[in-house]
Design a protein around this motif. Sequence first.
Motif, PDB file in Angstrom:
ATOM      1  N   ASP A   1       2.468 -28.518   2.161  1.00 27.46           N
ATOM      2  CA  ASP A   1       3.297 -27.613   1.368  1.00 27.46           C
ATOM      3  C   ASP A   1       2.485 -26.716   0.435  1.00 27.46           C
ATOM      4  OD1 ASP A   1       5.495 -28.694   2.579  1.00 27.46           O
ATOM      5  OD2 ASP A   1       5.881 -30.177   0.995  1.00 27.46           O
ATOM      6  N   GLY A   2       1.238 -27.058   0.187  1.00 24.88           N
ATOM      7  CA  GLY A   2       0.426 -26.248  -0.717  1.00 24.88           C
ATOM      8  C   GLY A   2      -0.068 -24.949  -0.093  1.00 24.88           C
ATOM      9  N   TYR A   3       0.299 -24.669   1.133  1.00 24.93           N
ATOM     10  CA  TYR A   3      -0.186 -23.480   1.834  1.00 24.93           C
ATOM     11  C   TYR A   3       0.978 -22.716   2.432  1.00 24.93           C
ATOM     12  CZ  TYR A   3      -2.126 -20.809   5.775  1.00 24.93           C
ATOM     13  OH  TYR A   3      -2.414 -19.830   6.674  1.00 24.93           O
ATOM     14  N   ASP A   4       0.989 -21.392   2.237  1.00 25.27           N
ATOM     15  CA  ASP A   4       2.028 -20.527   2.787  1.00 25.27           C
ATOM     16  C   ASP A   4       1.397 -19.580   3.799  1.00 25.27           C
ATOM     17  OD1 ASP A   4       4.071 -21.585   1.154  1.00 25.27           O
ATOM     18  OD2 ASP A   4       3.395 -20.309  -0.514  1.00 25.27           O
ATOM     19  N   PRO A   5       1.708 -19.732   5.086  1.00 29.57           N
ATOM     20  CA  PRO A   5       1.131 -18.852   6.113  1.00 29.57           C
ATOM     21  C   PRO A   5       1.586 -17.413   5.908  1.00 29.57           C
ATOM     22  CG  PRO A   5       2.088 -20.827   7.108  1.00 29.57           C
ATOM     23  CD  PRO A   5       2.547 -20.805   5.682  1.00 29.57           C
ATOM     24  N   ARG A   6       0.659 -16.482   6.142  1.00 28.36           N
ATOM     25  CA  ARG A   6       1.005 -15.072   5.981  1.00 28.36           C
ATOM     26  C   ARG A   6       0.209 -14.250   6.991  1.00 28.36           C
ATOM     27  NH1 ARG A   6      -0.224 -14.782   1.282  1.00 28.36           N
ATOM     28  NH2 ARG A   6      -2.247 -13.694   1.334  1.00 28.36           N
ATOM     29  N   LEU A   7       0.889 -13.264   7.563  1.00 31.14           N
ATOM     30  CA  LEU A   7       0.262 -12.365   8.530  1.00 31.14           C
ATOM     31  C   LEU A   7       0.577 -10.935   8.114  1.00 31.14           C
ATOM     32  CD1 LEU A   7      -1.249 -11.912  11.201  1.00 31.14           C
ATOM     33  CD2 LEU A   7       0.940 -12.081  12.393  1.00 31.14           C
ATOM     34  N   THR A   8      -0.477 -10.143   7.904  1.00 31.18           N
ATOM     35  CA  THR A   8      -0.315  -8.759   7.456  1.00 31.18           C
ATOM     36  C   THR A   8      -0.788  -7.823   8.552  1.00 31.18           C
ATOM     37  OG1 THR A   8      -0.732  -9.436   5.165  1.00 31.18           O
ATOM     38  CG2 THR A   8      -0.934  -7.081   5.680  1.00 31.18           C
ATOM     39  N   VAL A   9       0.111  -6.880   8.933  1.00 37.38           N
ATOM     40  CA  VAL A   9      -0.207  -5.910   9.986  1.00 37.38           C
ATOM     41  C   VAL A   9      -0.091  -4.516   9.385  1.00 37.38           C
ATOM     42  CG1 VAL A   9       0.365  -5.063  12.283  1.00 37.38           C
ATOM     43  CG2 VAL A   9       0.719  -7.487  11.733  1.00 37.38           C
ATOM     44  N   GLN A  10      -1.149  -3.722   9.550  1.00 33.88           N
ATOM     45  CA  GLN A  10      -1.164  -2.384   8.981  1.00 33.88           C
ATOM     46  C   GLN A  10      -1.658  -1.386  10.014  1.00 33.88           C
ATOM     47  OE1 GLN A  10      -2.652  -2.145   4.754  1.00 33.88           O
ATOM     48  NE2 GLN A  10      -3.574  -4.132   5.306  1.00 33.88           N
ATOM     49  N   THR A  11      -1.157  -0.145   9.875  1.00 35.81           N
ATOM     50  CA  THR A  11      -1.694   0.961  10.664  1.00 35.81           C
ATOM     51  C   THR A  11      -1.997   2.116   9.724  1.00 35.81           C
ATOM     52  OG1 THR A  11       0.516   1.863  11.094  1.00 35.81           O
ATOM     53  CG2 THR A  11      -0.397   0.323  12.732  1.00 35.81           C
ATOM     54  N   HIS A  12      -2.993   2.907  10.111  1.00 38.69           N
ATOM     55  CA  HIS A  12      -3.302   4.092   9.305  1.00 38.69           C
ATOM     56  C   HIS A  12      -3.990   5.117  10.201  1.00 38.69           C
ATOM     57  CE1 HIS A  12      -7.042   1.743   9.220  1.00 38.69           C
ATOM     58  NE2 HIS A  12      -7.654   2.923   9.110  1.00 38.69           N
ATOM     59  N   ARG A  13      -3.823   6.369   9.824  1.00 33.74           N
ATOM     60  CA  ARG A  13      -4.424   7.464  10.589  1.00 33.74           C
ATOM     61  C   ARG A  13      -5.568   8.065   9.781  1.00 33.74           C
ATOM     62  NH1 ARG A  13      -1.326  12.675  13.339  1.00 33.74           N
ATOM     63  NH2 ARG A  13      -3.231  13.841  13.879  1.00 33.74           N
ATOM     64  N   LYS A  14      -6.669   8.338  10.507  1.00 34.65           N
ATOM     65  CA  LYS A  14      -7.823   8.984   9.895  1.00 34.65           C
ATOM     66  C   LYS A  14      -8.336  10.039  10.855  1.00 34.65           C
ATOM     67  CE  LYS A  14     -12.241   8.095   7.641  1.00 34.65           C
ATOM     68  NZ  LYS A  14     -13.261   7.069   7.269  1.00 34.65           N
ATOM     69  N   GLU A  15      -8.023  11.309  10.512  1.00 31.62           N
ATOM     70  CA  GLU A  15      -8.403  12.445  11.345  1.00 31.62           C
ATOM     71  C   GLU A  15      -7.837  12.262  12.752  1.00 31.62           C
ATOM     72  OE1 GLU A  15     -12.618  12.834  11.015  1.00 31.62           O
ATOM     73  OE2 GLU A  15     -12.542  13.456   8.904  1.00 31.62           O
ATOM     74  N   ASP A  16      -8.702  12.191  13.771  1.00 28.98           N
ATOM     75  CA  ASP A  16      -8.222  12.110  15.151  1.00 28.98           C
ATOM     76  C   ASP A  16      -8.224  10.690  15.687  1.00 28.98           C
ATOM     77  OD1 ASP A  16     -10.944  11.826  15.129  1.00 28.98           O
ATOM     78  OD2 ASP A  16     -11.292  12.990  16.953  1.00 28.98           O
ATOM     79  N   ARG A  17      -8.203   9.700  14.793  1.00 28.17           N
ATOM     80  CA  ARG A  17      -8.192   8.307  15.235  1.00 28.17           C
ATOM     81  C   ARG A  17      -7.150   7.542  14.443  1.00 28.17           C
ATOM     82  NH1 ARG A  17     -12.611   7.651  18.430  1.00 28.17           N
ATOM     83  NH2 ARG A  17     -12.495   5.382  18.477  1.00 28.17           N
ATOM     84  N   VAL A  18      -6.745   6.417  15.042  1.00 28.27           N
ATOM     85  CA  VAL A  18      -5.770   5.561  14.400  1.00 28.27           C
ATOM     86  C   VAL A  18      -6.338   4.152  14.306  1.00 28.27           C
ATOM     87  CG1 VAL A  18      -4.619   5.077  16.594  1.00 28.27           C
ATOM     88  CG2 VAL A  18      -3.399   4.695  14.467  1.00 28.27           C
ATOM     89  N   GLY A  19      -6.126   3.521  13.150  1.00 23.82           N
ATOM     90  CA  GLY A  19      -6.648   2.186  12.924  1.00 23.82           C
ATOM     91  C   GLY A  19      -5.553   1.155  12.815  1.00 23.82           C
TER      92      GLY A  19
END
Length: 605
Positions: free
Chosen positions: A517-535
Amino acid sequence: MLEAMAANRALLTRLRQELIPQLNAILGYSEMLRDDARLTGQQEMLGGLERIRVAGKQLLTIINSHLGSSRMGTIRLDFDIEDLCKTMSGEMRSPIEEVIAVSASLLELARSSGREHFGPDLKKVHLVAERLQASLNEIAGVSKIEIAKSGRKPEFSTIIGGLTMTDIKKRQVAERGSILVVDEDEINRDLLVKQLEREGHTVASASGGIEALQIMQDRKFDLVLLDLMMKGMNGLVVLDWLKADDNLREIPVIVLSPLDELKSLVRCIEKGAEDYLPKPLNSVLLRTRIHACLEKKRLRDHEHEMIEQLQDDRQKQAELLEELGSANWELAQTMEELKSTQEKMITQEKLASLGALTAGIAHEIKNPLNFVTNFAQLTSELTTELKGELSDLMAQMDTERASYLQDILDDLSQNSQKINEHGKRADSIVRSMLLLSRGQTGEWQKTDLNALLSEYLNLAYHGMRAQDTSFNLDIVTRYDQAIGQVNVVPQDLGRVLLNIFNNACYAVREKKRALGDGYDPRLTVQTHRKEDRVGISILDNGPGIPKAVLEKVFNPFFTTKPPGEGTGLGLSIGHEIIVKEHSGDIHVESEEGQYTEFLITLPLN
């Protein structure tokens, strides 16, 4: 007073220097002729030659007794040099007359008995003896006062001339050497040359230091016999020149001198001489010293040859080692290539087997799946028709029963639509499996990347929930809406995303089981655009990846999961899809016990 003593000592030293070479000639020629007579059985000549040798020894004893180094040390201020010279000339007269008389008799005997080959050397003995006899009166009349006034020394050897020099002869004999004789006295030089040639040596001669150095620049010699007391460039100066020349310094030098002083010997050895012999020369001692010097020279030359050979061998060894190292490196490279090729072949075989299995499973699933989707669609259509048929009947029913029947029809319609929707999704997955098993890829399409991420994230989460109903996960999404449509192969990219999401869900579930119980699972998903590429960033707070295995995560068949829970192909195939197919980049960052983050970069077009 001291100057007078020094003048007396210098006069006697010069007198000895002039007399000793003459005695050396008498003794040397007589011993050489005696040896010849003994070898050829000329008994008539032997007695006379022995008498000449004995007389020469007597003369040497007289000179040493009056002019030797021990005598020089007793000279005092009241020393009578005129009396010494008169006494010494008187003692020398009888032995000299003996040499003259016997040599004349032997010359006559040689001419009358056909032994002409003894004549030239006997004539030299006779001439030297006559020269000594003529100089006795000069010696007896020496006046130290006249010498002091004039500053000149008596020239006892000026009247001896006309004796032929020995030309340089070229006759190599096994185990003999090439010797250069340097002596300004022609008789002594000629005598030495003859003696050495009789021993089988190749001999050249020089009358002075400068001539000797010139000859040595053009010829190689094994030994130099060098007279110490020469006019102009004396023996010590010649030694300095020899030892200063890199090409000549290794040639051994035996110094010959009428002086028997220890000081002269020490100076010669310090200058680099190999040996020192006093005149008159003892033939046996000379032969022994020459042999020792030639042997030493031969050993030194052999040592130099061995050193050069050793250096050549070391050079060859270094070259061989370099070639061997290069060959080993090439062999290692070949082995690495073979190993890599073998691993690729094994991977291809495993993938081929997996593809065949996948194709078989996909074919088996596709048929019943078609029935599911078709009948779900048919059920939806029938439900719509049923609603139309029951609409009149439901109007006649009471409100409660009509409402209940409508709810059933709505649920049936909604369920059939969901079955049809997820059936189509399952059919899409089966088609992707078939494409993979055939080694083919899907089509490039303009795709909403955020929607694709959301779809496969939900699929992974619900898939884990289906396995473990207690599994819960805090999902954080930060999608950049400016990305828009991205040109990708959605089936292939979805396969990569699903694998990463599944791994993240698995990792946080295992950490939850370990920490509770001392741990809370977490998953973070992000997207971002930089010029002509996407991360794309996929970050979980799971147990992380150890540094020791971090660089291996994209290797085929590498997995950290227990046996039966992973094939080790997901990330390997994902790397191929991102890098080679989509010309993008994928890498992983992790801190053990804290997090793991996959970073994907794709071109927009």
